[in-house]
Design a protein around this motif. Structure first.
Motif, PDB file in Angstrom:
ATOM      1  N   UNK A   2       0.834  -1.198   0.000  1.00 10.80           N
ATOM      2  CA  UNK A   2       0.000   0.000   0.000  1.00 10.80           C
ATOM      3  C   UNK A   2       0.873   1.254   0.000  1.00 10.80           C
ATOM      4  N   UNK A   3       0.398   2.325  -0.647  1.00  8.93           N
ATOM      5  CA  UNK A   3       1.170   3.572  -0.681  1.00  8.93           C
ATOM      6  C   UNK A   3       1.356   4.157   0.705  1.00  8.93           C
ATOM      7  N   UNK A   4       2.452   4.868   0.898  1.00 11.47           N
ATOM      8  CA  UNK A   4       2.772   5.510   2.162  1.00 11.47           C
ATOM      9  C   UNK A   4       1.910   6.768   2.324  1.00 11.47           C
ATOM     10  N   UNK A  36      -8.857  11.947  -4.586  1.00  7.37           N
ATOM     11  CA  UNK A  36      -7.524  11.486  -4.996  1.00  7.37           C
ATOM     12  C   UNK A  36      -6.877  10.653  -3.891  1.00  7.37           C
ATOM     13  N   UNK A  37      -7.095  11.037  -2.638  1.00 11.08           N
ATOM     14  CA  UNK A  37      -6.575  10.281  -1.497  1.00 11.08           C
ATOM     15  C   UNK A  37      -7.170   8.871  -1.471  1.00 11.08           C
ATOM     16  N   UNK A  38      -8.469   8.769  -1.734  1.00 12.25           N
ATOM     17  CA  UNK A  38      -9.112   7.449  -1.744  1.00 12.25           C
ATOM     18  C   UNK A  38      -8.534   6.573  -2.855  1.00 12.25           C
ATOM     19  N   UNK A  39      -8.291   7.167  -3.997  1.00 13.94           N
ATOM     20  CA  UNK A  39      -7.699   6.402  -5.110  1.00 13.94           C
ATOM     21  C   UNK A  39      -6.255   6.028  -4.808  1.00 13.94           C
ATOM     22  N   UNK A  40      -5.554   6.918  -4.154  1.00 14.07           N
ATOM     23  CA  UNK A  40      -4.169   6.655  -3.739  1.00 14.07           C
ATOM     24  C   UNK A  40      -4.118   5.467  -2.777  1.00 14.07           C
ATOM     25  N   UNK A  41      -5.053   5.429  -1.826  1.00 15.21           N
ATOM     26  CA  UNK A  41      -5.102   4.323  -0.874  1.00 15.21           C
ATOM     27  C   UNK A  41      -5.400   2.987  -1.552  1.00 15.21           C
ATOM     28  N   UNK A  42      -6.217   3.042  -2.612  1.00 19.45           N
ATOM     29  CA  UNK A  42      -6.660   1.807  -3.272  1.00 19.45           C
ATOM     30  C   UNK A  42      -5.679   1.316  -4.342  1.00 19.45           C
ATOM     31  N   UNK A  43      -4.579   2.039  -4.543  1.00 16.79           N
ATOM     32  CA  UNK A  43      -3.636   1.690  -5.607  1.00 16.79           C
ATOM     33  C   UNK A  43      -2.428   0.968  -5.037  1.00 16.79           C
ATOM     34  N   UNK A  44      -1.979  -0.053  -5.746  1.00 13.77           N
ATOM     35  CA  UNK A  44      -0.785  -0.803  -5.341  1.00 13.77           C
ATOM     36  C   UNK A  44       0.435   0.092  -5.496  1.00 13.77           C
ATOM     37  N   UNK A  45       1.186   0.261  -4.416  1.00 10.65           N
ATOM     38  CA  UNK A  45       2.350   1.141  -4.423  1.00 10.65           C
ATOM     39  C   UNK A  45       3.390   0.710  -5.465  1.00 10.65           C
ATOM     40  N   UNK A  46       3.484  -0.570  -5.714  1.00 12.73           N
ATOM     41  CA  UNK A  46       4.481  -1.076  -6.671  1.00 12.73           C
ATOM     42  C   UNK A  46       4.194  -0.598  -8.093  1.00 12.73           C
ATOM     43  N   UNK A  47       2.962  -0.199  -8.353  1.00 13.01           N
ATOM     44  CA  UNK A  47       2.597   0.267  -9.696  1.00 13.01           C
ATOM     45  C   UNK A  47       2.871   1.760  -9.897  1.00 13.01           C
ATOM     46  N   UNK A  48       3.279   2.437  -8.830  1.00 17.27           N
ATOM     47  CA  UNK A  48       3.492   3.893  -8.905  1.00 17.27           C
ATOM     48  C   UNK A  48       4.978   4.188  -8.904  1.00 17.27           C
ATOM     49  N   UNK A  49       5.502   4.643 -10.044  1.00 22.48           N
ATOM     50  CA  UNK A  49       6.924   4.964 -10.131  1.00 22.48           C
ATOM     51  C   UNK A  49       7.222   6.341  -9.529  1.00 22.48           C
ATOM     52  N   UNK A  50       6.382   7.311  -9.847  1.00 25.17           N
ATOM     53  CA  UNK A  50       6.570   8.681  -9.369  1.00 25.17           C
ATOM     54  C   UNK A  50       5.289   9.141  -8.663  1.00 25.17           C
ATOM     55  N   UNK A  51       5.276   9.144  -7.323  1.00 30.80           N
ATOM     56  CA  UNK A  51       4.049   9.548  -6.616  1.00 30.80           C
ATOM     57  C   UNK A  51       3.544  10.921  -7.030  1.00 30.80           C
ATOM     58  N   UNK A  52       4.437  11.906  -7.181  1.00 30.50           N
ATOM     59  CA  UNK A  52       3.995  13.252  -7.534  1.00 30.50           C
ATOM     60  C   UNK A  52       3.312  13.271  -8.899  1.00 30.50           C
ATOM     61  N   UNK A  53       3.914  12.622  -9.881  1.00 32.56           N
ATOM     62  CA  UNK A  53       3.335  12.600 -11.228  1.00 32.56           C
ATOM     63  C   UNK A  53       1.993  11.870 -11.222  1.00 32.56           C
ATOM     64  N   UNK A  54       1.921  10.777 -10.471  1.00 33.39           N
ATOM     65  CA  UNK A  54       0.675  10.021 -10.377  1.00 33.39           C
ATOM     66  C   UNK A  54      -0.435  10.883  -9.775  1.00 33.39           C
TER      67      UNK A  54
END
Length: 286
Positions: A2-4, A36-54
């Motif tokens: 999960x994302x930090x 956006x926070x809810x979507x961030x929580x529901x997204x696998x962190x391994x799929x996000x290369x750049x948190x800011x860009x995402x």
């Protein structure tokens, strides 16, 4: 994985500033950032290369969708629809001249002329300095089309703007002089302060009595202000900073009113009066 949470919170002020510039409403911006926070929580962190860009992509697309639907509501609004002003401290990072300019009240108001894609491209390029390929991917356009959208937006926003903006001190001095002249009914001083093409916008939102159409031209604005002074008491002018520039909070006929100015050629070219109490929630008088 999960994302930090800390990754999101690090970018929250920037994301709020982005959504606010796109929507002109901090209430709506907060809703977008929460989604956006809810979507961030529901997204696998391994799929996000750049948190800011995402997160910039998610917030921009959510705001674009909301802006398209908001335009219909704003067209049915009682009287002129003005952006929701905010204390400068709540406007997000203002580290560059571009960030400050794109959050200024006059710029937010003028951005209402733009289509949602034009507004998104302009904000992402001017305020956040994203490359055109990233902007194109966010708004679903080609790079060439993104460049064209930015050019169109820049041209439209440049119309009627002063190339040389006054300093904050000069702005504050002109605002204070205007408030004294308006409150005291000094018509000669008012006439001297106003640009011949000045426009007065008043947003009561149907909740507070206000002019239902913009008042256009120096003579008509002076007559309008003269009528207000004759009818209502102006009390307790307090100076504060809103959207990166000086503003004045006063009480007119028992209702709070926030007054902001745009300045061109050393004279007042636009007067913004926000009386709708729903739009003053993010303006705090110390």
């Amino acid at each position: 994985m999960m994302p930090d949470v800390d990754d999101f919170e690090e970018h929250r002020p920037m994301l709020l500033g982005l959504a606010y510039r796109l929507l002109g409403s901090m209430w709506d911006a907060e809703d977008v950032v929460q989604e956006a926070w809810l979507r961030w929580q529901a997204t696998d962190h391994d799929e996000i290369r750049e948190p800011r860009a995402f997160l910039v992509t998610v917030v921009s697309r959510l705001a674009l969708d909301q802006l398209r639907s908001a335009r219909v509501k704003r067209e049915a609004y009682t009287g002129p629809w003005l952006p929701e002003p905010v204390d400068t401290a709540e406007a997000g990072p203002l580290d560059t001249a571009e960030l400050r300019d794109t959050v200024s009240y006059a710029t937010l108001h003028m951005m209402e002329r733009l289509s949602p894609p034009e507004r998104a491209v302009f904000v992402l390029r001017e305020a956040f300095e994203l490359p055109y390929d990233e902007i194109a991917a966010i708004v679903g356009a080609s790079v060439a089309n993104a460049r064209q959208l930015h050019h169109r937006a820049s041209v439209r926003l440049a119309e009627g703007r002063d190339r040389f903006s006054p300093s904050s001190e000069e702005h504050a001095e002109l605002l204070a002089t205007f408030m004294r002249a308006a409150g005291g009914g000094d018509l000669a001083a008012l006439t001297e302060l106003l640009h011949e093409d000045v426009v007065s916008y008043n947003d009561g939102g149907g909740k507070v009595r206000a002019a239902l159409r913009p008042v256009i031209g120096r003579d008509k604005v002076v007559a309008f202000l003269r009528g207000l002074v004759a009818r209502y008491d102006f009390r307790g002018v307090r100076m504060l900073e809103v959207n990166g520039l000086p503003a004045a909070m006063t009480e007119v006929g028992g209702h709070r009113q926030l007054v902001m100015l745009d300045i061109r050629d050393g004279r007042i070219s636009a007067i913004y009066g926000v009386l709708n109490p729903d739009k003053l929630a993010h303006v705090h008088v110390g």
